[in-house]
Write a protein that holds these residues in place. Structure first.
Motif, PDB file in Angstrom:
ATOM      1  N   PHE A 164       0.893  -1.202  -0.015  1.00 21.56           N
ATOM      2  CA  PHE A 164       0.009  -0.012   0.137  1.00 21.56           C
ATOM      3  C   PHE A 164       0.814   1.206   0.119  1.00 21.56           C
ATOM      4  O   PHE A 164       0.486   2.098  -0.689  1.00 21.56           O
ATOM      5  CB  PHE A 164      -0.995  -0.101   1.158  1.00 21.56           C
ATOM      6  N   ILE A 165       2.056   1.261   0.623  1.00 19.36           N
ATOM      7  CA  ILE A 165       2.834   2.333   0.757  1.00 19.36           C
ATOM      8  C   ILE A 165       3.443   2.642  -0.593  1.00 19.36           C
ATOM      9  O   ILE A 165       3.425   3.637  -1.012  1.00 19.36           O
ATOM     10  CB  ILE A 165       3.869   2.239   1.897  1.00 19.36           C
ATOM     11  N   ALA A 166       4.028   1.627  -0.949  1.00 20.72           N
ATOM     12  CA  ALA A 166       4.486   1.598  -2.508  1.00 20.72           C
ATOM     13  C   ALA A 166       3.867   2.171  -3.514  1.00 20.72           C
ATOM     14  O   ALA A 166       4.003   3.164  -4.297  1.00 20.72           O
ATOM     15  CB  ALA A 166       5.074   0.017  -3.048  1.00 20.72           C
ATOM     16  N   LEU A 167       2.384   1.865  -3.283  1.00 19.97           N
ATOM     17  CA  LEU A 167       1.394   2.550  -4.243  1.00 19.97           C
ATOM     18  C   LEU A 167       1.037   3.812  -3.993  1.00 19.97           C
ATOM     19  O   LEU A 167       1.040   4.742  -4.948  1.00 19.97           O
ATOM     20  CB  LEU A 167      -0.030   1.656  -4.226  1.00 19.97           C
ATOM     21  N   THR A 171       2.173   7.482  -6.371  1.00 21.73           N
ATOM     22  CA  THR A 171       1.530   8.585  -6.802  1.00 21.73           C
ATOM     23  C   THR A 171       2.348   9.964  -6.884  1.00 21.73           C
ATOM     24  O   THR A 171       1.678  11.019  -7.286  1.00 21.73           O
ATOM     25  CB  THR A 171       0.260   8.575  -6.219  1.00 21.73           C
ATOM     26  N   GLN A 172       3.158   9.793  -6.184  1.00 21.11           N
ATOM     27  CA  GLN A 172       4.183  11.268  -5.917  1.00 21.11           C
ATOM     28  C   GLN A 172       4.814  11.571  -7.365  1.00 21.11           C
ATOM     29  O   GLN A 172       5.370  10.688  -7.916  1.00 21.11           O
ATOM     30  CB  GLN A 172       5.234  11.221  -4.821  1.00 21.11           C
ATOM     31  N   GLN A 173       4.890  12.653  -7.434  1.00 20.32           N
ATOM     32  CA  GLN A 173       5.901  13.425  -8.727  1.00 20.32           C
ATOM     33  C   GLN A 173       7.367  12.963  -8.451  1.00 20.32           C
ATOM     34  O   GLN A 173       8.032  13.118  -7.620  1.00 20.32           O
ATOM     35  CB  GLN A 173       5.734  14.970  -8.618  1.00 20.32           C
ATOM     36  N   HIS A 175       8.424   9.770  -8.379  1.00 17.72           N
ATOM     37  CA  HIS A 175       8.226   8.127  -7.629  1.00 17.72           C
ATOM     38  C   HIS A 175       7.558   7.229  -8.128  1.00 17.72           C
ATOM     39  O   HIS A 175       7.299   6.200  -7.769  1.00 17.72           O
ATOM     40  CB  HIS A 175       8.173   8.334  -6.201  1.00 17.72           C
ATOM     41  N   GLN A 176       7.439   7.541  -9.577  1.00 17.66           N
ATOM     42  CA  GLN A 176       6.593   6.545 -10.306  1.00 17.66           C
ATOM     43  C   GLN A 176       7.318   5.101 -10.279  1.00 17.66           C
ATOM     44  O   GLN A 176       6.473   4.198 -10.562  1.00 17.66           O
ATOM     45  CB  GLN A 176       6.276   7.267 -11.739  1.00 17.66           C
ATOM     46  N   ASP A 177       8.520   5.061 -10.520  1.00 16.44           N
ATOM     47  CA  ASP A 177       9.123   3.800 -10.672  1.00 16.44           C
ATOM     48  C   ASP A 177       9.647   3.104  -9.234  1.00 16.44           C
ATOM     49  O   ASP A 177      10.369   2.568  -9.210  1.00 16.44           O
ATOM     50  CB  ASP A 177      10.478   4.094 -11.626  1.00 16.44           C
ATOM     51  N   VAL A 178       8.926   3.644  -8.122  1.00 19.29           N
ATOM     52  CA  VAL A 178       9.254   2.914  -6.959  1.00 19.29           C
ATOM     53  C   VAL A 178       9.166   1.424  -7.097  1.00 19.29           C
ATOM     54  O   VAL A 178       8.507   0.708  -7.412  1.00 19.29           O
ATOM     55  CB  VAL A 178       8.326   3.739  -5.875  1.00 19.29           C
ATOM     56  N   SER A 179      10.106   0.762  -6.035  1.00 14.94           N
ATOM     57  CA  SER A 179      10.271  -0.630  -6.204  1.00 14.94           C
ATOM     58  C   SER A 179       9.676  -1.121  -4.919  1.00 14.94           C
ATOM     59  O   SER A 179       9.915  -0.611  -3.931  1.00 14.94           O
ATOM     60  CB  SER A 179      11.973  -0.867  -6.265  1.00 14.94           C
ATOM     61  N   LEU A 180       8.700  -2.073  -4.815  1.00 12.90           N
ATOM     62  CA  LEU A 180       8.104  -2.824  -3.814  1.00 12.90           C
ATOM     63  C   LEU A 180       9.144  -3.393  -2.961  1.00 12.90           C
ATOM     64  O   LEU A 180       8.993  -3.423  -1.847  1.00 12.90           O
ATOM     65  CB  LEU A 180       7.339  -3.981  -4.200  1.00 12.90           C
ATOM     66  N   ASN A 242       4.211  12.496   1.097  1.00 14.16           N
ATOM     67  CA  ASN A 242       5.452  12.776   1.622  1.00 14.16           C
ATOM     68  C   ASN A 242       5.827  11.379   1.849  1.00 14.16           C
ATOM     69  O   ASN A 242       5.664  10.972   3.011  1.00 14.16           O
ATOM     70  CB  ASN A 242       5.277  13.782   2.946  1.00 14.16           C
ATOM     71  N   THR A 243       7.125  10.954   1.597  1.00 12.32           N
ATOM     72  CA  THR A 243       7.721   9.737   1.998  1.00 12.32           C
ATOM     73  C   THR A 243       8.302   9.709   3.405  1.00 12.32           C
ATOM     74  O   THR A 243       8.099   8.779   4.181  1.00 12.32           O
ATOM     75  CB  THR A 243       8.845   9.316   1.083  1.00 12.32           C
ATOM     76  N   THR A 244       9.179  10.552   3.715  1.00 10.98           N
ATOM     77  CA  THR A 244       9.761  10.628   5.099  1.00 10.98           C
ATOM     78  C   THR A 244       8.598  10.430   6.087  1.00 10.98           C
ATOM     79  O   THR A 244       8.748   9.837   7.146  1.00 10.98           O
ATOM     80  CB  THR A 244      10.658  11.648   5.110  1.00 10.98           C
ATOM     81  N   THR A 245       7.827  11.434   6.182  1.00  8.57           N
ATOM     82  CA  THR A 245       6.798  11.720   7.077  1.00  8.57           C
ATOM     83  C   THR A 245       6.093  10.418   7.185  1.00  8.57           C
ATOM     84  O   THR A 245       5.645   9.870   8.432  1.00  8.57           O
ATOM     85  CB  THR A 245       5.950  12.691   6.733  1.00  8.57           C
ATOM     86  N   CYS A 246       5.715   9.914   6.145  1.00  7.52           N
ATOM     87  CA  CYS A 246       4.975   8.458   6.158  1.00  7.52           C
ATOM     88  C   CYS A 246       5.703   7.453   6.828  1.00  7.52           C
ATOM     89  O   CYS A 246       5.180   6.778   7.815  1.00  7.52           O
ATOM     90  CB  CYS A 246       4.728   7.894   4.631  1.00  7.52           C
TER      91      CYS A 246
END
Length: 343
Positions: A164-167, A171-173, A175-180, A242-246
């Motif tokens: 869920f976090i990866a999905l 959606t962030q600008q 980070h579309q290619d984020v790896s699970l 926000n990735t860090t806050t998450c």
């Protein structure tokens, strides 16, 4: 215990080589058999070796292996899979640690008489008398129900959290290619550190507050669950912006969630809740209910709820139909489980 860990390790290794779904299912089921035979005995031995706050400290040391080991599993499993190019190697690393554990148990661990830490050697009662007594023990029943809820949440979070976090991150600008795999690695690291802090913190709070408040243990248990809920929920929404806050919010949510592991053992295994000769039976039934009604079905049920919510955004009729399917599924699972219990 040694036999349980041996079966646990062997079936994990064999499961990485089978190519048939049903054979893989059998191997994974036998992993659970090995785990259960070990995890029902180990806490009772600790309880027979120590008493009072010393027992609480050693139970905390034992139970912090649950979240820390889970987090370490993400890290080791994902890295082994990445390096070797196959998920199978994530299962082939485990037996190495299992072999070390078997040797340590055979060479070091001794089985003390029941009730030794309380200064008395007690005679065992019949299994049926133990079951009837535990069923009337309100502390055991309620702590088991609460522990089942914790197991439900912890397993669902471990299963769906990284995905869920990866999905959300995708959606962030930028980070579309984020790896699970990368998210799982970070999630596992967070879970491990949260376990290192949360488990001893829960035990420490219980021991300190118990001096003034007799019911400190269940209060710490409940407050940890209560305050972890909004943090975990918030993290799922924050992942989209926000990735860090998450990850920070997930960390504090897991610290609070981990407060319970040592405390529930204290509630169950201290002498005023369950007598020494019934500790193994109590531990076995608590594990049965927490797995059977908690973590065994939570990933599936959460997945079903997710599908229903997806449909609800299309038409109201689809939402009603999905809700009926979920209700039927839950009722069937509960009915089958209750039917399987002894009269």
């Amino acid at each position: 215990m040694a036999a349980g860990i041996f079966v646990w390790s062997l079936t994990t290794l064999l499961g990485s080589y089978v190519t048939n779904f049903w054979a893989f299912l059998v191997m994974r089921s036998l992993v659970g058999v090995g785990e259960a035979s070990y995890s029902t005995i180990a806490p009772t031995i600790i309880s027979d070796l120590f008493v009072g706050d010393t027992r609480s400290k050693f139970l905390a040391l034992f139970y912090f292996a649950t979240p820390v080991g889970s987090g370490l599993g993400y890290i080791v499993g994902s890295e082994a899979s990445r390096v070797m190019g196959s998920w199978h190697w994530g299962l082939r690393v485990t037996p190495v640690f299992g072999a070390v554990a078997v040797l340590l148990i055979l060479l070091v661990v001794q089985d003390p008489p029941r009730g030794e830490s309380e200064g008395a050697h007690l005679s065992a009662t019949s299994w049926w008398d133990d079951i009837k007594s535990l069923g009337k023990n309100k502390s055991f029943v309620m702590s088991t129900a609460a522990y089942t809820a914790v197991a439900f949440v912890a397993r669902a979070l471990a299963w769906w959290g990284p995905k869920f976090i990866a999905l959300g991150l995708a959606t962030q600008q930028g980070h579309q290619d984020v790896s699970l795999d990368d998210v799982s690695y970070i999630f596992g690291l967070i879970a491990m550190i949260a376990g290192l802090l949360g488990v001893p913190l829960g035990s420490f709070l219980g021991q300190k507050l118990r001096v003034r408040y007799q019911r400190a243990d269940p209060i710490v248990f409940g407050m940890g669950m209560l305050f972890s809920t909004p943090l975990v929920l918030a993290a799922l929404f924050i992942a989209g912006w926000n990735t860090t806050t998450c990850f920070v919010v997930v960390f504090f949510g897991q610290v609070l969630l981990n407060l319970n592991w040592a405390i529930v053992a204290d509630i169950l295994l201290v002498c005023y809740t369950v007598i020494p000769t019934r500790r193994s039976t109590a531990e076995a039934f608590q594990i049965l209910f927490s797995h059977g009604l908690g973590d065994a079905g939570s990933p599936y049920l959460i997945g079903q709820i997710s599908e229903i919510l997806k449909k609800s955004f299309s038409t109201p009729a689809a939402f009603v139909e999905g809700a009926m399917v979920l209700n039927s599924t839950v009722s069937s699972i509960v009915s089958d489980f209750v039917t399987s219990l002894p009269d």
